[in-house]
Design a protein around this motif. Structure first.
Motif, PDB file in Angstrom:
ATOM      1  N   VAL A 263       0.864  -1.183   0.000  1.00 29.52           N
ATOM      2  CA  VAL A 263       0.000   0.000   0.000  1.00 29.52           C
ATOM      3  C   VAL A 263       0.897   1.229   0.000  1.00 29.52           C
ATOM      4  CG1 VAL A 263      -1.797   1.272   1.224  1.00 29.52           C
ATOM      5  CG2 VAL A 263      -1.798  -1.230   1.276  1.00 29.52           C
ATOM      6  N   SER A 264       0.613   2.149  -0.917  1.00 31.97           N
ATOM      7  CA  SER A 264       1.395   3.380  -1.017  1.00 31.97           C
ATOM      8  C   SER A 264       0.464   4.581  -1.010  1.00 31.97           C
ATOM      9  CB  SER A 264       2.215   3.374  -2.309  1.00 31.97           C
ATOM     10  OG  SER A 264       3.013   4.542  -2.395  1.00 31.97           O
ATOM     11  N   PHE A 265       0.800   5.580  -0.215  1.00 29.38           N
ATOM     12  CA  PHE A 265       0.045   6.833  -0.199  1.00 29.38           C
ATOM     13  C   PHE A 265       0.609   7.732  -1.287  1.00 29.38           C
ATOM     14  CE2 PHE A 265      -0.591  11.193   1.597  1.00 29.38           C
ATOM     15  CZ  PHE A 265      -1.973  11.219   1.477  1.00 29.38           C
ATOM     16  N   GLN A 266      -0.263   8.235  -2.141  1.00 27.65           N
ATOM     17  CA  GLN A 266       0.140   9.132  -3.236  1.00 27.65           C
ATOM     18  C   GLN A 266      -0.432  10.525  -2.938  1.00 27.65           C
ATOM     19  OE1 GLN A 266       2.309   7.859  -5.043  1.00 27.65           O
ATOM     20  NE2 GLN A 266       1.899   5.674  -5.163  1.00 27.65           N
ATOM     21  N   PRO A 267       0.420  11.450  -2.458  1.00 24.97           N
ATOM     22  CA  PRO A 267      -0.052  12.738  -1.944  1.00 24.97           C
ATOM     23  C   PRO A 267      -0.130  13.875  -2.962  1.00 24.97           C
ATOM     24  CG  PRO A 267       2.269  12.512  -1.477  1.00 24.97           C
ATOM     25  CD  PRO A 267       1.840  11.242  -2.174  1.00 24.97           C
ATOM     26  N   PHE A 268      -0.108  13.584  -4.246  1.00 22.49           N
ATOM     27  CA  PHE A 268       0.052  14.628  -5.256  1.00 22.49           C
ATOM     28  C   PHE A 268      -1.083  15.651  -5.327  1.00 22.49           C
ATOM     29  CE2 PHE A 268      -2.030  11.085  -7.278  1.00 22.49           C
ATOM     30  CZ  PHE A 268      -3.001  11.662  -8.069  1.00 22.49           C
ATOM     31  N   LEU A 269      -2.193  15.409  -4.670  1.00 22.13           N
ATOM     32  CA  LEU A 269      -3.305  16.375  -4.664  1.00 22.13           C
ATOM     33  C   LEU A 269      -3.439  17.153  -3.352  1.00 22.13           C
ATOM     34  CD1 LEU A 269      -6.129  14.273  -6.370  1.00 22.13           C
ATOM     35  CD2 LEU A 269      -4.813  16.160  -7.364  1.00 22.13           C
ATOM     36  N   VAL A 270      -2.739  16.728  -2.318  1.00 25.48           N
ATOM     37  CA  VAL A 270      -2.960  17.227  -0.961  1.00 25.48           C
ATOM     38  C   VAL A 270      -2.839  18.752  -0.849  1.00 25.48           C
ATOM     39  CG1 VAL A 270      -2.058  17.145   1.399  1.00 25.48           C
ATOM     40  CG2 VAL A 270      -2.372  15.031   0.114  1.00 25.48           C
ATOM     41  N   HIS A 271      -1.883  19.356  -1.521  1.00 19.95           N
ATOM     42  CA  HIS A 271      -1.700  20.816  -1.455  1.00 19.95           C
ATOM     43  C   HIS A 271      -1.998  21.504  -2.787  1.00 19.95           C
ATOM     44  CE1 HIS A 271       1.029  19.572   1.982  1.00 19.95           C
ATOM     45  NE2 HIS A 271       0.032  20.231   2.532  1.00 19.95           N
ATOM     46  N   THR A 272      -2.731  20.824  -3.640  1.00 23.53           N
ATOM     47  CA  THR A 272      -3.059  21.387  -4.953  1.00 23.53           C
ATOM     48  C   THR A 272      -4.085  22.500  -4.804  1.00 23.53           C
ATOM     49  OG1 THR A 272      -2.558  19.340  -6.111  1.00 23.53           O
ATOM     50  CG2 THR A 272      -4.085  20.856  -7.206  1.00 23.53           C
ATOM     51  N   ARG A 273      -3.794  23.614  -5.480  1.00 25.93           N
ATOM     52  CA  ARG A 273      -4.766  24.713  -5.571  1.00 25.93           C
ATOM     53  C   ARG A 273      -5.338  24.696  -6.977  1.00 25.93           C
ATOM     54  NH1 ARG A 273      -5.668  28.634  -2.056  1.00 25.93           N
ATOM     55  NH2 ARG A 273      -5.830  30.265  -3.633  1.00 25.93           N
ATOM     56  N   LEU A 274      -6.645  24.750  -7.057  1.00 26.87           N
ATOM     57  CA  LEU A 274      -7.294  24.732  -8.359  1.00 26.87           C
ATOM     58  C   LEU A 274      -7.071  26.071  -9.059  1.00 26.87           C
ATOM     59  CD1 LEU A 274     -10.650  22.992  -7.360  1.00 26.87           C
ATOM     60  CD2 LEU A 274      -8.545  21.945  -8.248  1.00 26.87           C
ATOM     61  N   PRO A 275      -6.693  26.055 -10.353  1.00 25.51           N
ATOM     62  CA  PRO A 275      -6.354  27.297 -11.045  1.00 25.51           C
ATOM     63  C   PRO A 275      -7.550  28.151 -11.440  1.00 25.51           C
ATOM     64  CG  PRO A 275      -6.187  25.451 -12.542  1.00 25.51           C
ATOM     65  CD  PRO A 275      -6.482  24.882 -11.180  1.00 25.51           C
ATOM     66  N   GLY A 276      -8.732  27.614 -11.385  1.00 25.29           N
ATOM     67  CA  GLY A 276      -9.933  28.344 -11.785  1.00 25.29           C
ATOM     68  C   GLY A 276     -10.984  27.354 -12.240  1.00 25.29           C
ATOM     69  N   THR A 277     -12.059  27.884 -12.827  1.00 23.88           N
ATOM     70  CA  THR A 277     -13.172  27.024 -13.217  1.00 23.88           C
ATOM     71  C   THR A 277     -12.788  26.043 -14.314  1.00 23.88           C
ATOM     72  OG1 THR A 277     -13.985  28.755 -14.693  1.00 23.88           O
ATOM     73  CG2 THR A 277     -14.983  28.630 -12.489  1.00 23.88           C
ATOM     74  N   VAL A 278     -11.694  26.286 -15.025  1.00 24.67           N
ATOM     75  CA  VAL A 278     -11.212  25.335 -16.027  1.00 24.67           C
ATOM     76  C   VAL A 278     -10.900  23.990 -15.386  1.00 24.67           C
ATOM     77  CG1 VAL A 278      -8.773  26.003 -15.838  1.00 24.67           C
ATOM     78  CG2 VAL A 278      -9.641  25.049 -17.975  1.00 24.67           C
ATOM     79  N   ALA A 279     -10.645  23.967 -14.095  1.00 25.92           N
ATOM     80  CA  ALA A 279     -10.320  22.731 -13.381  1.00 25.92           C
ATOM     81  C   ALA A 279     -11.561  21.901 -13.064  1.00 25.92           C
ATOM     82  CB  ALA A 279      -9.591  23.059 -12.073  1.00 25.92           C
ATOM     83  N   LEU A 280     -12.748  22.490 -13.233  1.00 23.17           N
ATOM     84  CA  LEU A 280     -13.982  21.819 -12.815  1.00 23.17           C
ATOM     85  C   LEU A 280     -14.887  21.519 -14.005  1.00 23.17           C
ATOM     86  CD1 LEU A 280     -14.734  24.047  -9.706  1.00 23.17           C
ATOM     87  CD2 LEU A 280     -13.617  21.800  -9.748  1.00 23.17           C
ATOM     88  N   SER A 281     -15.696  20.493 -13.842  1.00 23.18           N
ATOM     89  CA  SER A 281     -16.648  20.093 -14.868  1.00 23.18           C
ATOM     90  C   SER A 281     -17.632  21.224 -15.153  1.00 23.18           C
ATOM     91  CB  SER A 281     -17.421  18.866 -14.380  1.00 23.18           C
ATOM     92  OG  SER A 281     -18.581  18.664 -15.145  1.00 23.18           O
ATOM     93  N   ASP A 282     -17.916  21.441 -16.446  1.00 22.44           N
ATOM     94  CA  ASP A 282     -18.927  22.438 -16.826  1.00 22.44           C
ATOM     95  C   ASP A 282     -20.321  22.003 -16.394  1.00 22.44           C
ATOM     96  OD1 ASP A 282     -17.061  24.076 -18.061  1.00 22.44           O
ATOM     97  OD2 ASP A 282     -17.376  23.177 -20.042  1.00 22.44           O
TER      98      ASP A 282
END
Length: 195
Positions: A129-148
């Motif tokens: 089992v491996s923890f993959q932390p690549f999202l933990v401190h991610t800041r979304l750049p704007g609405t382009v990051a989210l589903s329309d």
């Protein structure tokens, strides 16, 4: 065909918990971080018992309150968020709900990392089992990051960056794993084993 379920290694990625977080401000027992991680541990136990030779990725979660921050900048997303009940603690419980959600996502991530370390300490030769932390401190750049569609789930471009972030993270030792991704991300060529 051609897969030996008993002897071939399998890769399983678990990216779950956001829906639980979205209800965690209501003091439901199941969403309490300590109870939630016990459920995750039980899930891993079942996987280990039922599926031989599995490498499991536990993917850390982006702080879901990032969605709220981004949605405020868009009239469309603000309207969608007020008309679709996607995440109760984010949308309908005010700042107190968002603060609880934010605190709980930190706890969920810390507990997932500890859970991975617990399983690693067992030194099993047929399960990792491996923890993959690549999202933990991610800041979304704007609405382009989210589903329309719902201004909540990741957009296609965000899914692409998440896939690259997972791939890159899997080939790095724990101390070098990234804790955020952004739009400058590029794929790395593997230079070793999955970690």
């Amino acid at each position: 065909e051609g897969v030996d379920m008993k002897n071939d290694w399998k890769l399983l990625t678990l990216f779950i918990g956001a829906n639980d977080l979205c209800e965690s401000c209501h003091n439901h027992t199941a969403q309490d971080p300590s109870n939630w991680i016990q459920t995750m541990d039980s899930l891993l136990t079942t996987i280990h018992q039922d599926i031989p030779r599995v490498f499991v990725n536990l993917v850390g979660m982006v702080n879901v309150t990032e969605v709220y921050r981004v949605d405020l900048s868009s009239k469309y997303c603000s309207w969608v968020r007020s008309n679709i009940d996607e995440c109760n603690c984010l949308d309908h419980q005010g700042q107190t709900g968002r603060d609880t959600l934010s605190n709980n996502v930190v706890q969920y991530n810390q507990l997932m990392e500890q859970l991975a370390q617990k399983w690693q300490s067992r030194n099993l030769d047929d399960f990792y089992v491996s923890f993959q932390p690549f999202l933990v401190h991610t800041r979304l750049p704007g609405t382009v990051a989210l589903s329309d569609l719902d201004c909540f789930h990741p957009s296609a471009i965000t899914n692409e960056y998440m896939a690259m972030g997972l791939w890159n993270s899997m080939f790095l030792p724990p101390a070098l794993k990234p804790t955020s991704i952004d739009q400058t991300l590029t794929l790395r060529c593997p230079t070793g084993y999955i970690q």
